[in-house]
Design an enzyme around this catalytic site. Structure first.
Site, PDB file in Angstrom:
ATOM      1  N   SER A  68       0.831  -1.206   0.000  1.00  0.00           N
ATOM      2  CA  SER A  68       0.000   0.000   0.000  1.00  0.00           C
ATOM      3  C   SER A  68       0.867   1.258   0.000  1.00  0.00           C
ATOM      4  CB  SER A  68      -0.958  -0.055   1.196  1.00  0.00           C
ATOM      5  OG  SER A  68      -2.047   0.825   1.016  1.00  0.00           O
ATOM      6  N   ASP A 180      -5.662  -4.215  -2.244  1.00  0.00           N
ATOM      7  CA  ASP A 180      -4.600  -3.813  -1.325  1.00  0.00           C
ATOM      8  C   ASP A 180      -3.823  -5.005  -0.746  1.00  0.00           C
ATOM      9  OD1 ASP A 180      -3.172  -2.600   0.935  1.00  0.00           O
ATOM     10  OD2 ASP A 180      -4.503  -0.891   0.627  1.00  0.00           O
TER      11      ASP A 180
END
Length: 301
Positions: A68, A180
């Site tokens: 991320s 993610d």
């Protein structure tokens, strides 16, 4: 005849580096360090403080793995961008820099602008152009597997790693539907180990639970994931040799204006870990414990 001051200064610096190299086991024998940068939206700016401490203390970084925002910071730094510039941009960052509202059945926004945001720092487009080897971690939402990107274009892999479920739409890349990386590797220690790191220094951005009521749907989603992570087994711990945890749990996901505090928190946490890092560097790679786990992951190269 005496040495000119500039020459003397350079000689001293080289001598210091030589002594440090000797202390760390000499060229070619010191352990290789992998820095595993976890996710956390704005809290990820703390990574800049960690990197600054590494630079100022001449701690080598052989590999970087990012999840991320850790992938964004990692890619930017590995491209050669100065930390001061990264901090300046961090203070000015707003949601529009990495997301655009686009309500659909798959999410509330697109993170397509993220690719353009990366180009504020660097013209680098491919992993092969980076100065430090990088692994970007995403999650295959269909199979539940962790996917490690180390080759090809950086942009699509970065978008996938930052596609926070519920907020951003999944990213379709290499015949996968990706979201993610924090879902499978909150701190991408396994990715750093896979690249060849003898010592994995993990940076975990503890979200904590802020006492104030959530302000919107995004914060409800974010806090829900935080609760799950807090109560679930954190398998990545088994692959981290040295853990750095900046004190950032009180920072909201979008508080980029608190960049100075975030950088300072990263610096403080990294400084506290320096003795352990130096002690590990002083060992020969063969002396290091190598406890590993078999991650449910795929190498996307």
């Amino acid at each position: 005849m005496g040495r000119p001051m500039g020459t003397t200064t350079n000689w001293i610096r080289k001598a210091v580096r030589g002594l440090r190299s000797f202390a760390y086991g000499g060229s070619g024998t010191r352990p290789k360090i992998g820095l595993a940068l976890g996710g956390g939206f704005a809290r990820g700016i703390a990574h800049i403080g960690v990197l600054r401490v590494f630079e100022e203390n001449e701690i080598p970084i052989d590999f970087i793995a990012g999840t991320s925002v850790g992938a964004l910071i990692g890619a930017t730094y590995a491209s050669g961008t100065p930390l001061d510039e990264m901090e300046r941009q961090g203070s000015a960052t707003r949601f529009r820099d990495f997301g655009s509202w686009r309500l659909s059945r798959m999410g509330m926004a697109s993170n397509e602008p993220l690719e353009h945001y990366l180009h504020k720092f660097t013209s680098v487009e491919f992993f092969s152009e980076l100065r430090i080897p990088l692994s970007i971690v995403a999650t295959d939402i269909v199979t539940g597997e962790s996917v490690h990107f180390t080759e090809g274009e950086i942009g699509p892999a970065l978008r996938a790693s930052c596609a926070y479920p519920g907020l951003f739409m999944p990213v379709h890349h290499q015949d996968r539907i990706l979201v993610d990386g924090f879902l499978t590797e909150t701190v991408p220690a396994e990715a750093a180990r896979e690249m060849g790191a003898d010592i994995v220094v993990g940076v975990h951005l503890e979200p904590g639970l802020i006492e104030s009521a959530p302000r919107n749907t995004i914060e409800i989603i974010s806090r829900s994931f935080s609760i799950i992570q807090t109560n679930a087994a954190q398998l990545w711990h088994t692959d981290v040799d040295i853990l750095i945890e900046p004190e950032v749990h009180h920072i909201l996901w979008d508080e980029f204006v608190k960049t100075p505090q975030l950088v300072a928190a990263g610096e403080a946490a990294a400084l506290a870990a320096l003795p352990k890092i130096r002690a590990a560097l002083a060992k020969h790679p063969s002396e290091l414990p190598r406890a590993r786990r078999n991650a449910n992951k795929i190498d996307a190269t």
